[in-house]
Design a protein around this motif. Sequence first.
Motif, PDB file in Angstrom:
ATOM      1  N   GLN A  15      -9.804  10.262   6.606  1.00 53.76           N
ATOM      2  CA  GLN A  15      -8.947  11.312   6.668  1.00 53.76           C
ATOM      3  C   GLN A  15      -7.968  10.985   7.625  1.00 53.76           C
ATOM      4  OE1 GLN A  15     -11.782  14.367   7.761  1.00 53.76           O
ATOM      5  NE2 GLN A  15     -11.530  15.482   5.623  1.00 53.76           N
ATOM      6  N   CYS A  16      -8.150  10.327   8.764  1.00 50.25           N
ATOM      7  CA  CYS A  16      -7.200  10.056   9.644  1.00 50.25           C
ATOM      8  C   CYS A  16      -6.135   9.077   9.022  1.00 50.25           C
ATOM      9  CB  CYS A  16      -7.631   9.458  10.890  1.00 50.25           C
ATOM     10  SG  CYS A  16      -8.502  10.621  11.919  1.00 50.25           S
ATOM     11  N   LYS A  17      -6.765   8.086   8.340  1.00 49.69           N
ATOM     12  CA  LYS A  17      -5.877   7.019   7.581  1.00 49.69           C
ATOM     13  C   LYS A  17      -4.933   7.635   6.763  1.00 49.69           C
ATOM     14  CE  LYS A  17      -5.166   2.626   6.282  1.00 49.69           C
ATOM     15  NZ  LYS A  17      -3.843   2.401   6.557  1.00 49.69           N
ATOM     16  N   GLU A  18      -5.673   8.632   5.890  1.00 58.44           N
ATOM     17  CA  GLU A  18      -4.832   9.129   4.941  1.00 58.44           C
ATOM     18  C   GLU A  18      -3.667  10.188   5.445  1.00 58.44           C
ATOM     19  OE1 GLU A  18      -5.553  13.024   1.623  1.00 58.44           O
ATOM     20  OE2 GLU A  18      -7.269  11.572   2.129  1.00 58.44           O
ATOM     21  N   TYR A  19      -3.930  10.641   6.286  1.00 57.21           N
ATOM     22  CA  TYR A  19      -3.030  11.552   7.114  1.00 57.21           C
ATOM     23  C   TYR A  19      -1.882  10.582   7.585  1.00 57.21           C
ATOM     24  CZ  TYR A  19      -6.134  15.629   7.190  1.00 57.21           C
ATOM     25  OH  TYR A  19      -6.750  16.742   6.688  1.00 57.21           O
ATOM     26  N   GLU A  20      -2.289   9.617   8.212  1.00 62.27           N
ATOM     27  CA  GLU A  20      -1.240   8.548   8.854  1.00 62.27           C
ATOM     28  C   GLU A  20      -0.489   8.084   7.592  1.00 62.27           C
ATOM     29  OE1 GLU A  20      -3.873   6.776  12.634  1.00 62.27           O
ATOM     30  OE2 GLU A  20      -3.246   5.438  11.086  1.00 62.27           O
ATOM     31  N   ASP A  21      -0.877   7.596   6.610  1.00 62.84           N
ATOM     32  CA  ASP A  21      -0.180   7.251   5.383  1.00 62.84           C
ATOM     33  C   ASP A  21       0.839   8.229   4.825  1.00 62.84           C
ATOM     34  OD1 ASP A  21      -2.817   5.293   3.895  1.00 62.84           O
ATOM     35  OD2 ASP A  21      -1.468   4.807   5.560  1.00 62.84           O
ATOM     36  N   ARG A  22       0.240   9.698   4.768  1.00 63.36           N
ATOM     37  CA  ARG A  22       1.259  10.593   4.624  1.00 63.36           C
ATOM     38  C   ARG A  22       2.289  10.907   5.557  1.00 63.36           C
ATOM     39  NH1 ARG A  22      -2.134  15.459   2.283  1.00 63.36           N
ATOM     40  NH2 ARG A  22      -3.217  14.433   0.632  1.00 63.36           N
ATOM     41  N   PHE A  23       1.942  11.256   6.752  1.00 61.64           N
ATOM     42  CA  PHE A  23       2.965  11.980   7.516  1.00 61.64           C
ATOM     43  C   PHE A  23       3.520  11.006   8.762  1.00 61.64           C
ATOM     44  CE2 PHE A  23       1.790  15.871   5.473  1.00 61.64           C
ATOM     45  CZ  PHE A  23       0.547  15.924   5.224  1.00 61.64           C
ATOM     46  N   GLY A  24       2.838   9.731   8.815  1.00 62.85           N
ATOM     47  CA  GLY A  24       3.071   8.933  10.012  1.00 62.85           C
ATOM     48  C   GLY A  24       2.501   8.918  11.218  1.00 62.85           C
ATOM     49  N   LYS A  25       2.190   7.792  11.710  1.00 57.51           N
ATOM     50  CA  LYS A  25       1.246   7.774  12.796  1.00 57.51           C
ATOM     51  C   LYS A  25       1.462   8.574  13.893  1.00 57.51           C
ATOM     52  CE  LYS A  25      -1.624   3.953  14.088  1.00 57.51           C
ATOM     53  NZ  LYS A  25      -1.680   2.542  14.377  1.00 57.51           N
ATOM     54  N   ASP A  26       2.705   8.408  14.429  1.00 56.00           N
ATOM     55  CA  ASP A  26       3.092   9.565  15.582  1.00 56.00           C
ATOM     56  C   ASP A  26       2.806  10.994  15.272  1.00 56.00           C
ATOM     57  OD1 ASP A  26       5.875   7.383  16.221  1.00 56.00           O
ATOM     58  OD2 ASP A  26       3.742   7.257  16.984  1.00 56.00           O
ATOM     59  N   GLN A  27       3.158  11.378  14.236  1.00 50.47           N
ATOM     60  CA  GLN A  27       2.975  12.868  13.837  1.00 50.47           C
ATOM     61  C   GLN A  27       1.548  13.157  13.932  1.00 50.47           C
ATOM     62  OE1 GLN A  27       5.390  15.089  13.560  1.00 50.47           O
ATOM     63  NE2 GLN A  27       4.212  16.658  12.700  1.00 50.47           N
ATOM     64  N   VAL A  28       0.746  12.204  13.333  1.00 53.21           N
ATOM     65  CA  VAL A  28      -0.852  12.373  13.291  1.00 53.21           C
ATOM     66  C   VAL A  28      -1.261  12.588  14.659  1.00 53.21           C
ATOM     67  CG1 VAL A  28      -3.101  11.485  12.429  1.00 53.21           C
ATOM     68  CG2 VAL A  28      -1.197  11.572  10.695  1.00 53.21           C
ATOM     69  N   ARG A  29      -0.936  11.537  15.466  1.00 53.54           N
ATOM     70  CA  ARG A  29      -1.544  11.592  16.838  1.00 53.54           C
ATOM     71  C   ARG A  29      -1.102  12.691  17.618  1.00 53.54           C
ATOM     72  NH1 ARG A  29      -0.170   5.234  18.959  1.00 53.54           N
ATOM     73  NH2 ARG A  29      -1.552   4.324  17.420  1.00 53.54           N
TER      74      ARG A  29
END
Length: 172
Positions: free
Chosen positions: A13-27
């Motif tokens: 799920q984290c990887k999916e969110y990073e692909d969609r919204f970008g790493k900085d946003q997910v963090r």
Amino acid sequence: MPGLLDEGLNANQCKEYEDRFGKDQVRQLYPECDKFEEEFGRFKGKFDSYNNMASLNYSRDVADQFNISAGYSYRRYWSPEEGTRDSNGNSLRLRIDYGYSPITIFSLSYYFDENRYDEGDAISRQSVDIGVRRYITKVLYLSGRFGRDYYSSSDNTEIEVSVTGQIDEKTT
């Protein structure tokens, strides 16, 4: 669920969110997704892994004062998870005990261990040591061991001294 983090999201799920919204946003929104990267790039959580091991051991009293023991072990570790490193390991042991007297026993041992990873890397260790055990009473003895370890990338000297006693049938 494989890769479950303490807070409930999993690595997929984290990887999916990073692909969609970008790493900085997910963090910023999900700080738990950053946990496994903070720990030396390793994933923290539950995942599937398998470890098989087979061993063969042999011991023989050659004479009243001599005992020889030998052993071989094979290990296979693998995981279907992405980012893990599968490996094969082999170990070989040889030990000779000499009973100088009923209260003094000398030993000499050799140990070899090698782990090979699927990517071709290998880590090996060889150890040679000598030891002595001296009984003070029937249930109290002093042990000493001096050894040298030879690793793929370094060497190490080990010295060990211990006093062991049996307080009662259940406590040593």
